[in-house]
Scaffold this motif. Sequence first.
Motif, PDB file in Angstrom:
ATOM      1  N   ALA A   1       0.852  -1.184   0.000  1.00  0.00           N
ATOM      2  CA  ALA A   1       0.000   0.000   0.000  1.00  0.00           C
ATOM      3  C   ALA A   1       0.887   1.234   0.000  1.00  0.00           C
ATOM      4  O   ALA A   1       1.953   1.245   0.604  1.00  0.00           O
ATOM      5  N   VAL A   2       0.407   2.259  -0.647  1.00  0.00           N
ATOM      6  CA  VAL A   2       1.117   3.531  -0.699  1.00  0.00           C
ATOM      7  C   VAL A   2       0.200   4.582  -0.093  1.00  0.00           C
ATOM      8  O   VAL A   2      -0.937   4.750  -0.531  1.00  0.00           O
ATOM      9  N   ASP A   3       0.681   5.280   0.937  1.00  0.00           N
ATOM     10  CA  ASP A   3      -0.069   6.381   1.524  1.00  0.00           C
ATOM     11  C   ASP A   3       0.615   7.680   1.137  1.00  0.00           C
ATOM     12  O   ASP A   3       1.825   7.831   1.321  1.00  0.00           O
ATOM     13  N   ILE A   4      -0.158   8.614   0.602  1.00  0.00           N
ATOM     14  CA  ILE A   4       0.383   9.907   0.196  1.00  0.00           C
ATOM     15  C   ILE A   4      -0.337  10.970   1.005  1.00  0.00           C
ATOM     16  O   ILE A   4      -1.571  11.043   0.984  1.00  0.00           O
ATOM     17  N   SER A   5       0.410  11.817   1.698  1.00  0.00           N
ATOM     18  CA  SER A   5      -0.222  12.864   2.490  1.00  0.00           C
ATOM     19  C   SER A   5      -0.062  14.234   1.835  1.00  0.00           C
ATOM     20  O   SER A   5      -0.292  15.247   2.451  1.00  0.00           O
ATOM     21  N   GLY A   6       0.329  14.265   0.605  1.00  0.00           N
ATOM     22  CA  GLY A   6       0.485  15.517  -0.126  1.00  0.00           C
ATOM     23  C   GLY A   6      -0.062  15.349  -1.535  1.00  0.00           C
ATOM     24  O   GLY A   6      -0.891  14.487  -1.794  1.00  0.00           O
ATOM     25  N   ASN A   7       0.438  16.142  -2.436  1.00  0.00           N
ATOM     26  CA  ASN A   7       0.009  16.070  -3.828  1.00  0.00           C
ATOM     27  C   ASN A   7       0.597  14.850  -4.516  1.00  0.00           C
ATOM     28  O   ASN A   7       1.672  14.370  -4.163  1.00  0.00           O
ATOM     29  N   LEU A   8      -0.104  14.372  -5.532  1.00  0.00           N
ATOM     30  CA  LEU A   8       0.386  13.291  -6.378  1.00  0.00           C
ATOM     31  C   LEU A   8       0.442  13.839  -7.795  1.00  0.00           C
ATOM     32  O   LEU A   8      -0.583  14.279  -8.336  1.00  0.00           O
ATOM     33  N   ARG A   9       1.605  13.838  -8.374  1.00  0.00           N
ATOM     34  CA  ARG A   9       1.772  14.369  -9.729  1.00  0.00           C
ATOM     35  C   ARG A   9       2.189  13.219 -10.637  1.00  0.00           C
ATOM     36  O   ARG A   9       3.135  12.498 -10.336  1.00  0.00           O
ATOM     37  N   LEU A  10       1.467  13.066 -11.750  1.00  0.00           N
ATOM     38  CA  LEU A  10       1.817  12.059 -12.738  1.00  0.00           C
ATOM     39  C   LEU A  10       2.368  12.766 -13.967  1.00  0.00           C
ATOM     40  O   LEU A  10       1.766  13.706 -14.474  1.00  0.00           O
ATOM     41  N   SER A  11       3.486  12.288 -14.464  1.00  0.00           N
ATOM     42  CA  SER A  11       4.049  12.893 -15.669  1.00  0.00           C
ATOM     43  C   SER A  11       3.776  12.035 -16.894  1.00  0.00           C
ATOM     44  O   SER A  11       4.124  12.399 -18.003  1.00  0.00           O
ATOM     45  N   GLY A  12       3.137  10.895 -16.697  1.00  0.00           N
ATOM     46  CA  GLY A  12       2.785  10.002 -17.799  1.00  0.00           C
ATOM     47  C   GLY A  12       1.386   9.464 -17.586  1.00  0.00           C
ATOM     48  O   GLY A  12       0.597  10.003 -16.809  1.00  0.00           O
ATOM     49  N   ALA A  13       1.070   8.390 -18.259  1.00  0.00           N
ATOM     50  CA  ALA A  13      -0.261   7.784 -18.164  1.00  0.00           C
ATOM     51  C   ALA A  13      -0.446   7.055 -16.831  1.00  0.00           C
ATOM     52  O   ALA A  13       0.497   6.482 -16.291  1.00  0.00           O
ATOM     53  N   PHE A  14      -1.639   7.072 -16.316  1.00  0.00           N
ATOM     54  CA  PHE A  14      -2.009   6.274 -15.153  1.00  0.00           C
ATOM     55  C   PHE A  14      -2.429   4.923 -15.701  1.00  0.00           C
ATOM     56  O   PHE A  14      -3.378   4.826 -16.483  1.00  0.00           O
ATOM     57  N   MET A  15      -1.731   3.857 -15.324  1.00  0.00           N
ATOM     58  CA  MET A  15      -1.918   2.579 -16.003  1.00  0.00           C
ATOM     59  C   MET A  15      -2.151   1.423 -15.039  1.00  0.00           C
ATOM     60  O   MET A  15      -1.257   0.608 -14.800  1.00  0.00           O
TER      61      MET A  15
END
Length: 162
Positions: A1-15
């Motif tokens: 599992a990945v927990d992110i407590s800030g922004n998530l930025r994708l520079s490519g496709a979400f796959m």
Amino acid sequence: AVDISGNLRLSGAFMPNNLAGTAGQVLTSAGAGTVPTWTSPSGTSVSAQDTSTTAIDTTDTVILTAPSIALTGQPVKIFATMRLQNTSGGSRDVIFKLFRDGVEVSATDRYNERILTTNDDVTKTFHFYDTPGTGSFVYTIVAIGDAAGVERITNSRLTVTD
């Protein structure tokens, strides 16, 4: 599992599952522990509009009929918007009913609208829900008044959407 407590930025496709999906698709959950999938939205909608004036009588009066809509068993929402006018000297009642393929489906869900005074002029929106099954269906809004010809409806719009 990945927990992110800030922004998530994708520079490519979400796959998910190494698939990027195609333009217009949405990501659909398959439940906990299962990879989501890309699907096309199923939203279907038809509408009709009429700007003419219809006098309401003490018998059923067809206000508007939407074009046929093809459905696959999902529930539908029916929205009707119209301008109501009273040309009599007192308050009047108008009952709105929904018909599917010529048969009333709103017997327990009718709208009773009271138009209060002479020259009362209001715009109202009504909504109905139906689960017709699979097939092509035609929806109609019908009104009946409590006095002959003293209520009028203009600028009607009927939208059916799944």
